[in-house]
Write a protein that holds these residues in place. Structure first.
Motif, PDB file in Angstrom:
ATOM      1  N   PRO A   1       7.425  10.534   2.010  1.00  0.00           N
ATOM      2  CA  PRO A   1       7.996  11.003   3.532  1.00  0.00           C
ATOM      3  C   PRO A   1       7.883  10.421   4.816  1.00  0.00           C
ATOM      4  CG  PRO A   1       5.862  11.802   2.547  1.00  0.00           C
ATOM      5  CD  PRO A   1       6.413  10.699   1.667  1.00  0.00           C
ATOM      6  N   ALA A   2       7.174   9.132   4.811  1.00  0.00           N
ATOM      7  CA  ALA A   2       7.079   8.537   6.076  1.00  0.00           C
ATOM      8  C   ALA A   2       8.532   7.923   6.513  1.00  0.00           C
ATOM      9  CB  ALA A   2       6.011   7.163   5.786  1.00  0.00           C
ATOM     10  N   THR A   3       8.593   7.916   7.595  1.00  0.00           N
ATOM     11  CA  THR A   3       9.824   7.502   8.225  1.00  0.00           C
ATOM     12  C   THR A   3       9.542   6.572   9.536  1.00  0.00           C
ATOM     13  OG1 THR A   3      10.030   9.502   9.853  1.00  0.00           O
ATOM     14  CG2 THR A   3      11.294   9.348   7.688  1.00  0.00           C
TER      15      THR A   3
ATOM     16  N   HIS B   1       0.354  11.280   0.112  1.00  0.00           N
ATOM     17  CA  HIS B   1       1.873  11.870  -0.300  1.00  0.00           C
ATOM     18  C   HIS B   1       2.804  10.800  -0.743  1.00  0.00           C
ATOM     19  CE1 HIS B   1       0.815  14.830   2.821  1.00  0.00           C
ATOM     20  NE2 HIS B   1       0.642  15.554   1.909  1.00  0.00           N
ATOM     21  N   SER B   2       2.226   9.564  -0.811  1.00  0.00           N
ATOM     22  CA  SER B   2       2.816   8.373  -1.672  1.00  0.00           C
ATOM     23  C   SER B   2       3.787   7.801  -0.903  1.00  0.00           C
ATOM     24  CB  SER B   2       3.366   8.817  -3.079  1.00  0.00           C
ATOM     25  OG  SER B   2       2.450   9.409  -4.077  1.00  0.00           O
ATOM     26  N   ALA B   3       3.879   7.847   0.407  1.00  0.00           N
ATOM     27  CA  ALA B   3       4.686   7.153   1.404  1.00  0.00           C
ATOM     28  C   ALA B   3       4.380   5.677   0.961  1.00  0.00           C
ATOM     29  CB  ALA B   3       4.870   7.312   2.757  1.00  0.00           C
TER      30      ALA B   3
ATOM     31  N   THR C   1      -2.677  -3.507   9.750  1.00  0.00           N
ATOM     32  CA  THR C   1      -1.928  -2.641  10.370  1.00  0.00           C
ATOM     33  C   THR C   1      -2.620  -1.505  10.922  1.00  0.00           C
ATOM     34  OG1 THR C   1      -1.653  -1.101   8.294  1.00  0.00           O
ATOM     35  CG2 THR C   1      -0.256  -3.295   8.469  1.00  0.00           C
ATOM     36  N   ALA C   2      -1.945  -0.520  11.516  1.00  0.00           N
ATOM     37  CA  ALA C   2      -2.779   0.649  11.933  1.00  0.00           C
ATOM     38  C   ALA C   2      -3.250   1.352  10.763  1.00  0.00           C
ATOM     39  CB  ALA C   2      -1.643   1.874  12.460  1.00  0.00           C
ATOM     40  N   ASP C   3      -4.320   2.058  10.741  1.00  0.00           N
ATOM     41  CA  ASP C   3      -5.111   2.562   9.380  1.00  0.00           C
ATOM     42  C   ASP C   3      -4.212   3.786   9.058  1.00  0.00           C
ATOM     43  OD1 ASP C   3      -6.761   2.763   6.982  1.00  0.00           O
ATOM     44  OD2 ASP C   3      -8.169   4.031   8.244  1.00  0.00           O
ATOM     45  N   THR C   4      -4.012   4.720  10.229  1.00  0.00           N
ATOM     46  CA  THR C   4      -3.417   6.110   9.847  1.00  0.00           C
ATOM     47  C   THR C   4      -1.948   5.913   9.482  1.00  0.00           C
ATOM     48  OG1 THR C   4      -5.240   6.581  11.552  1.00  0.00           O
ATOM     49  CG2 THR C   4      -3.654   8.244  10.831  1.00  0.00           C
ATOM     50  N   CYS C   5      -1.894   6.751   8.474  1.00  0.00           N
ATOM     51  CA  CYS C   5      -0.420   6.814   7.690  1.00  0.00           C
ATOM     52  C   CYS C   5       0.557   7.704   8.868  1.00  0.00           C
ATOM     53  CB  CYS C   5      -0.614   7.745   6.706  1.00  0.00           C
ATOM     54  SG  CYS C   5       1.262   8.116   6.053  1.00  0.00           S
ATOM     55  N   THR C   6       1.749   7.137   9.097  1.00  0.00           N
ATOM     56  CA  THR C   6       2.498   7.978  10.102  1.00  0.00           C
ATOM     57  C   THR C   6       3.026   9.140   9.827  1.00  0.00           C
ATOM     58  OG1 THR C   6       4.553   6.759   9.298  1.00  0.00           O
ATOM     59  CG2 THR C   6       3.144   5.526  10.970  1.00  0.00           C
ATOM     60  N   HIS C   7       2.716   9.511   8.451  1.00  0.00           N
ATOM     61  CA  HIS C   7       3.173  10.782   7.960  1.00  0.00           C
ATOM     62  C   HIS C   7       2.092  11.835   8.235  1.00  0.00           C
ATOM     63  CE1 HIS C   7       4.056  13.928   4.547  1.00  0.00           C
ATOM     64  NE2 HIS C   7       4.807  14.162   5.571  1.00  0.00           N
ATOM     65  N   GLY C   8       0.817  11.405   8.112  1.00  0.00           N
ATOM     66  CA  GLY C   8      -0.086  12.205   8.328  1.00  0.00           C
ATOM     67  C   GLY C   8      -1.644  11.628   8.781  1.00  0.00           C
ATOM     68  N   GLN C   9      -2.374  12.342   8.855  1.00  0.00           N
ATOM     69  CA  GLN C   9      -3.733  12.029   9.396  1.00  0.00           C
ATOM     70  C   GLN C   9      -4.519  11.413   8.086  1.00  0.00           C
ATOM     71  OE1 GLN C   9      -5.003  11.415  12.552  1.00  0.00           O
ATOM     72  NE2 GLN C   9      -2.646  11.752  12.770  1.00  0.00           N
ATOM     73  N   PHE C  10      -3.975  10.186   7.407  1.00  0.00           N
ATOM     74  CA  PHE C  10      -4.834   9.842   6.390  1.00  0.00           C
ATOM     75  C   PHE C  10      -4.948   8.322   6.380  1.00  0.00           C
ATOM     76  CE2 PHE C  10      -5.383   9.184   1.916  1.00  0.00           C
ATOM     77  CZ  PHE C  10      -6.337  10.284   1.572  1.00  0.00           C
ATOM     78  N   SER C  11      -6.260   7.942   5.761  1.00  0.00           N
ATOM     79  CA  SER C  11      -6.533   6.396   5.982  1.00  0.00           C
ATOM     80  C   SER C  11      -5.722   5.688   4.795  1.00  0.00           C
ATOM     81  CB  SER C  11      -7.924   6.177   5.956  1.00  0.00           C
ATOM     82  OG  SER C  11      -8.154   4.855   5.663  1.00  0.00           O
ATOM     83  N   LEU C  12      -4.942   4.686   5.283  1.00  0.00           N
ATOM     84  CA  LEU C  12      -4.116   3.777   4.571  1.00  0.00           C
ATOM     85  C   LEU C  12      -5.185   2.823   3.514  1.00  0.00           C
ATOM     86  CD1 LEU C  12      -0.831   3.314   6.447  1.00  0.00           C
ATOM     87  CD2 LEU C  12      -1.228   4.685   4.496  1.00  0.00           C
ATOM     88  N   ALA C  13      -6.368   2.569   4.225  1.00  0.00           N
ATOM     89  CA  ALA C  13      -7.321   1.759   3.585  1.00  0.00           C
ATOM     90  C   ALA C  13      -7.787   2.451   2.157  1.00  0.00           C
ATOM     91  CB  ALA C  13      -8.526   1.525   4.464  1.00  0.00           C
ATOM     92  N   ASP C  14      -7.667   3.655   2.166  1.00  0.00           N
ATOM     93  CA  ASP C  14      -7.806   4.465   0.720  1.00  0.00           C
ATOM     94  C   ASP C  14      -6.489   4.359  -0.062  1.00  0.00           C
ATOM     95  OD1 ASP C  14     -10.342   4.786   1.497  1.00  0.00           O
ATOM     96  OD2 ASP C  14      -9.824   6.896   2.747  1.00  0.00           O
TER      97      ASP C  14
END
Ligand code: FES
Length: 110
Positions: free
Chosen positions: A79-81, A64-66, A38-51
């Motif tokens: 908070p991700a939509t 933020h736990s999305a 998937t895209a690595d960057t969370c759609t809620h903010g600029q954070f790596s989902l690999a982490d």
């Protein structure tokens, strides 16, 4: 579209992720006995989902736990939509490859 090598098949433990060298970055996850990209960057903010935290083909953003479904990219909790983009994965000769767009290939550093 090009397939780029993400890792060796045995390299990624269940529940782990690796960032594929592309722009924007793509994350390859190993969860539920399968690989998911998937895209690595969370759609809620600029954070790596690999982490983030990975369990049962769901990744939880560490900021933020999305939560997102790794199979479909769907945002499962606030908070991700917005969904994550997903990418095809294939395993060949013990190597794991992810298919990305031509425009996502990073130029080699010289
Ligand atoms: S940056 Fe991922 S939930 Fe906020």
């Amino acid at each position: 579209m090009p397939w780029i090598r993400a890792c060796a098949g045995g390299e990624l433990e269940e529940g782990d992720a690796v960032v594929v060298p592309s722009e924007p970055p793509v994350a390859l996850f190993h969860s539920d006995g399968e690989y998911h990209a998937t895209a690595d960057t969370c759609t809620h903010g600029q954070f790596s989902l690999a982490d983030g935290f990975v369990e049962e083909a769901v990744v939880e953003c560490a900021l933020h736990s999305a939560k997102f479904c790794l199979r479909t990219g769907k945002a499962l909790t606030l908070p991700a939509t917005e969904p994550l983009r997903t990418f095809p994965v294939r395993v060949e000769d013990g190597e794991v490859y992810v298919e990305i767009d031509d425009a996502m290939i990073k130029e080699p550093v010289s």
